[in-house]
Scaffold this motif. Sequence first.
Motif, PDB file in Angstrom:
ATOM      1  N   ASP A   1      68.023  38.901 -24.713  1.00  0.00           N
ATOM      2  CA  ASP A   1      69.442  38.816 -24.376  1.00  0.00           C
ATOM      3  C   ASP A   1      69.843  37.401 -23.959  1.00  0.00           C
ATOM      4  O   ASP A   1      70.715  36.804 -24.564  1.00  0.00           O
ATOM      5  N   CYS A   2      69.186  36.866 -22.932  1.00  0.00           N
ATOM      6  CA  CYS A   2      69.641  35.566 -22.399  1.00  0.00           C
ATOM      7  C   CYS A   2      68.864  34.379 -22.940  1.00  0.00           C
ATOM      8  O   CYS A   2      69.262  33.238 -22.728  1.00  0.00           O
TER       9      CYS A   2
ATOM     10  N   CYS B   1      72.298  39.007 -17.593  1.00  0.00           N
ATOM     11  CA  CYS B   1      71.368  39.394 -18.658  1.00  0.00           C
ATOM     12  C   CYS B   1      71.121  40.892 -18.539  1.00  0.00           C
ATOM     13  O   CYS B   1      70.801  41.393 -17.469  1.00  0.00           O
ATOM     14  N   ASP B   2      71.287  41.619 -19.644  1.00  0.00           N
ATOM     15  CA  ASP B   2      71.117  43.071 -19.557  1.00  0.00           C
ATOM     16  C   ASP B   2      69.658  43.511 -19.683  1.00  0.00           C
ATOM     17  O   ASP B   2      69.366  44.692 -19.670  1.00  0.00           O
TER      18      ASP B   2
END
Length: 110
Positions: A29-30, A42-43
Amino acid sequence: QGKLYDPIRFGDEDEDWGSSIGEDPTCGDCGCHVGEIHKDNCDIERCPACGLQMLSCDCGVVYKIEDPNKVDLKSLIAEQEIENIKQQKEIEKILKEFERRKHKKDEQMS
């Protein structure tokens, strides 16, 4: 709840939550690298208190603290309580608007 936690760095999670495959894996994600702290929102980041997804856990507000030895926990807890009240009011406002719109739609269909 009056405790400070170090963030879980990418690669230290109990499970693989989306790293890319290769010699230098990155967060799906990030984009942070192994050993780095996930970027804000960020998930994939895990909560160090409960282990769930940081974005959706109920552990409270996250504070970035430069020097944990100079932290006044009482003031952080008070600040967190204020933030929690603000968030609860916002949730209640959204739910009321949802119910208002639903009721209006139901009336139109009758």
